[in-house]
Design a protein around this motif. Structure first.
Motif, mmCIF file in Angstrom:
data_model
loop_
_atom_site.group_PDB
_atom_site.id
_atom_site.type_symbol
_atom_site.label_atom_id
_atom_site.label_comp_id
_atom_site.label_asym_id
_atom_site.label_seq_id
_atom_site.Cartn_x
_atom_site.Cartn_y
_atom_site.Cartn_z
ATOM 1 N N ARG A 15 4.585 -12.336 -1.875
ATOM 2 C CA ARG A 15 5.311 -11.069 -0.940
ATOM 3 C C ARG A 15 6.854 -11.133 -1.392
ATOM 4 O O ARG A 15 7.263 -9.910 -1.845
ATOM 5 N N ASP A 16 7.502 -12.266 -1.391
ATOM 6 C CA ASP A 16 8.972 -12.370 -1.782
ATOM 7 C C ASP A 16 8.983 -11.965 -3.256
ATOM 8 O O ASP A 16 9.875 -11.070 -3.692
ATOM 9 N N HIS A 17 8.085 -12.399 -4.260
ATOM 10 C CA HIS A 17 7.926 -11.884 -5.638
ATOM 11 C C HIS A 17 7.809 -10.404 -5.793
ATOM 12 O O HIS A 17 8.564 -9.678 -6.497
ATOM 13 N N LEU A 18 6.978 -9.531 -4.886
ATOM 14 C CA LEU A 18 6.904 -8.290 -5.289
ATOM 15 C C LEU A 18 7.736 -7.517 -4.482
ATOM 16 O O LEU A 18 8.118 -6.468 -5.049
ATOM 17 N N GLU A 19 8.565 -8.081 -3.477
ATOM 18 C CA GLU A 19 9.474 -7.192 -2.903
ATOM 19 C C GLU A 19 10.572 -7.087 -3.751
ATOM 20 O O GLU A 19 11.729 -6.130 -3.545
ATOM 21 N N GLU A 20 10.868 -7.865 -4.874
ATOM 22 C CA GLU A 20 12.038 -7.812 -5.704
ATOM 23 C C GLU A 20 11.961 -6.377 -6.444
ATOM 24 O O GLU A 20 12.906 -5.866 -6.891
ATOM 25 N N GLY A 21 10.714 -5.877 -6.669
ATOM 26 C CA GLY A 21 10.624 -4.660 -7.351
ATOM 27 C C GLY A 21 10.845 -3.457 -6.225
ATOM 28 O O GLY A 21 10.812 -2.488 -6.596
ATOM 29 N N ASP A 22 11.366 -3.820 -4.963
ATOM 30 C CA ASP A 22 11.255 -2.608 -3.930
ATOM 31 C C ASP A 22 10.239 -1.570 -3.681
ATOM 32 O O ASP A 22 10.401 -0.694 -3.581
ATOM 33 N N PRO A 23 8.795 -2.040 -3.882
ATOM 34 C CA PRO A 23 7.770 -1.036 -3.422
ATOM 35 C C PRO A 23 7.800 -0.865 -2.011
ATOM 36 O O PRO A 23 8.478 -1.460 -1.267
ATOM 37 N N GLU A 24 6.862 0.209 -1.660
ATOM 38 C CA GLU A 24 6.701 0.207 -0.442
ATOM 39 C C GLU A 24 5.681 -0.817 0.241
ATOM 40 O O GLU A 24 5.188 -1.403 -0.243
ATOM 41 N N GLU A 25 6.122 -0.936 1.577
ATOM 42 C CA GLU A 25 5.199 -1.913 2.401
ATOM 43 C C GLU A 25 3.883 -1.850 2.243
ATOM 44 O O GLU A 25 3.176 -2.821 2.165
ATOM 45 N N GLY A 26 3.315 -0.745 2.392
ATOM 46 C CA GLY A 26 2.152 -0.641 2.178
ATOM 47 C C GLY A 26 1.424 -0.893 0.832
ATOM 48 O O GLY A 26 0.175 -1.414 0.723
ATOM 49 N N VAL A 27 2.169 -0.948 -0.170
ATOM 50 C CA VAL A 27 1.769 -1.106 -1.545
ATOM 51 C C VAL A 27 1.394 -2.558 -1.550
ATOM 52 O O VAL A 27 0.302 -3.050 -1.974
ATOM 53 N N ILE A 28 2.566 -3.392 -0.779
ATOM 54 C CA ILE A 28 2.466 -4.930 -0.742
ATOM 55 C C ILE A 28 1.154 -5.377 -0.044
ATOM 56 O O ILE A 28 0.665 -6.363 -0.514
ATOM 57 N N GLN A 29 1.232 -4.646 1.288
ATOM 58 C CA GLN A 29 -0.081 -4.843 1.847
ATOM 59 C C GLN A 29 -1.318 -4.825 1.294
ATOM 60 O O GLN A 29 -2.423 -5.629 1.516
ATOM 61 N N GLU A 30 -1.630 -3.629 0.611
ATOM 62 C CA GLU A 30 -2.577 -3.644 -0.341
ATOM 63 C C GLU A 30 -2.915 -4.521 -1.287
ATOM 64 O O GLU A 30 -4.048 -4.973 -1.276
ATOM 65 N N VAL A 31 -1.938 -5.064 -1.835
ATOM 66 C CA VAL A 31 -2.077 -6.030 -2.952
ATOM 67 C C VAL A 31 -2.352 -7.099 -2.190
ATOM 68 O O VAL A 31 -3.418 -7.984 -2.859
ATOM 69 N N ILE A 32 -1.915 -7.765 -1.255
ATOM 70 C CA ILE A 32 -2.089 -9.018 -0.443
ATOM 71 C C ILE A 32 -3.716 -8.989 0.094
ATOM 72 O O ILE A 32 -4.416 -9.977 -0.079
ATOM 73 N N HIS A 33 -3.993 -7.872 0.492
ATOM 74 C CA HIS A 33 -5.224 -7.727 0.828
ATOM 75 C C HIS A 33 -6.449 -7.749 -0.387
ATOM 76 O O HIS A 33 -7.312 -8.638 -0.175
#
Length: 268
Positions: free
Chosen positions: A81-99
């Motif tokens: 999550r921390d690594h992906l947040e460096e690119g400042d994507p939407e929270e929904g995008v991160i959630q989808e990737v984690i899923h």
């Protein structure tokens, strides 16, 4: 509503395609998105469909980024999550990737905790307190941490702590026994070994020094104190300052008196 008038493959990344709508460049998408939505020249797309395409592409890019990050070693969910947040994507995008990563079992914090504890036991020098703190920092839950740490039994902790203590005793051989013990306990505390383990270590390790080793330490610290104090004090004041300094360093008054006598003889 717009019409896709041209689709071209990118020069620097042949897995991405540029989309032109109504004759003008609009955006690019991953090959997987292109195939999923069957994008082709002449297809009409409205703003909602374009927004959906871009969202799917953001998910694909973030997913690829996560996979690349995982290629080096196992990661916790928080690390990803921390690594992906460096690119400042939407929270929904991160959630989808984690899923998606959970679905394909690329994330498993319990397995990560077991692997991390195993590495520290076999190749590291850290104790359970440090390991627990590091796993918490990486976002692993307490129940997973304690389950993994169960393998690092007190017996194994003592074995590692004894080996480390013996090395440190040699390192601090020029200090008094008292100071050496203090330094070792501080060192071991920083490494994460609890007091209960160190108590067993001191019952196990032979920390007594022979006369030569003890005298070497007294002489080494005594010369350091002499060089510092002899330029500032002399006579009775010098002797008292030397006694105070060396006594605070943990040396016996008997050894201090012997040292002072030897230093005096060397000057005569």
């Amino acid at each position: 509503m717009g019409k896709i008038t041209k689709i071209t493959k990118q020069v620097k990344n042949d897995e991405r395609y540029n989309l032109f709508i109504d004759g003008k460049y609009s955006f690019s998408v991953d090959e997987a998105v292109l195939a999923k939505f069957q994008l082709r020249k002449g297809l009409e797309v409205d703003e909602l469909e374009i927004s959906e395409l871009q969202y799917e592409d953001d998910v694909k890019k973030a997913f690829n980024k996560a996979i690349q990050y995982l290629a080096y070693r196992m990661r916790t969910e928080k690390e990803i999550r921390d690594h992906l947040e460096e690119g400042d994507p939407e929270e929904g995008v991160i959630q989808e990737v984690i899923h998606k990563l959970n679905e394909i079992k690329y994330i498993n914090d319990l397995e990560f905790a077991h692997a991390f504890v195993g590495t520290q036991m076999n190749t590291g020098d850290k104790g359970p307190t440090w390991i627990r703190g590091e796993l918490r920092r990486k976002g692993v839950g307490d129940s997973h941490i304690e389950e993994a740490l169960a393998a690092f039994t007190q017996e194994k902790q003592v074995d590692k702590a004894v080996a480390l203590t013996e090395k440190l005793l040699h390192k601090y051989r020029k200090d008094s026994k008292m100071i050496a013990k203090q330094k070792i306990e501080q060192n071991m505390m920083r490494k994460g070994y609890p007091g209960s383990v160190m108590k067993i270590v001191w019952e196990t390790v032979e920390s007594e020094r022979d006369d030569d080793e003890r005298w070497d330490a007294v002489y080494h610290q005594g010369l350091k104190a002499h060089r510092k104090l002899s330029s500032k004090y002399d006579g009775y004041e010098y002797v008292q300052k030397m006694k105070q300094t060396l006594y605070r360093k943990g040396f016996s008054m008997e050894d201090i008196e012997r040292l002072l006598e030897e230093l005096k003889e060397n000057e005569e």
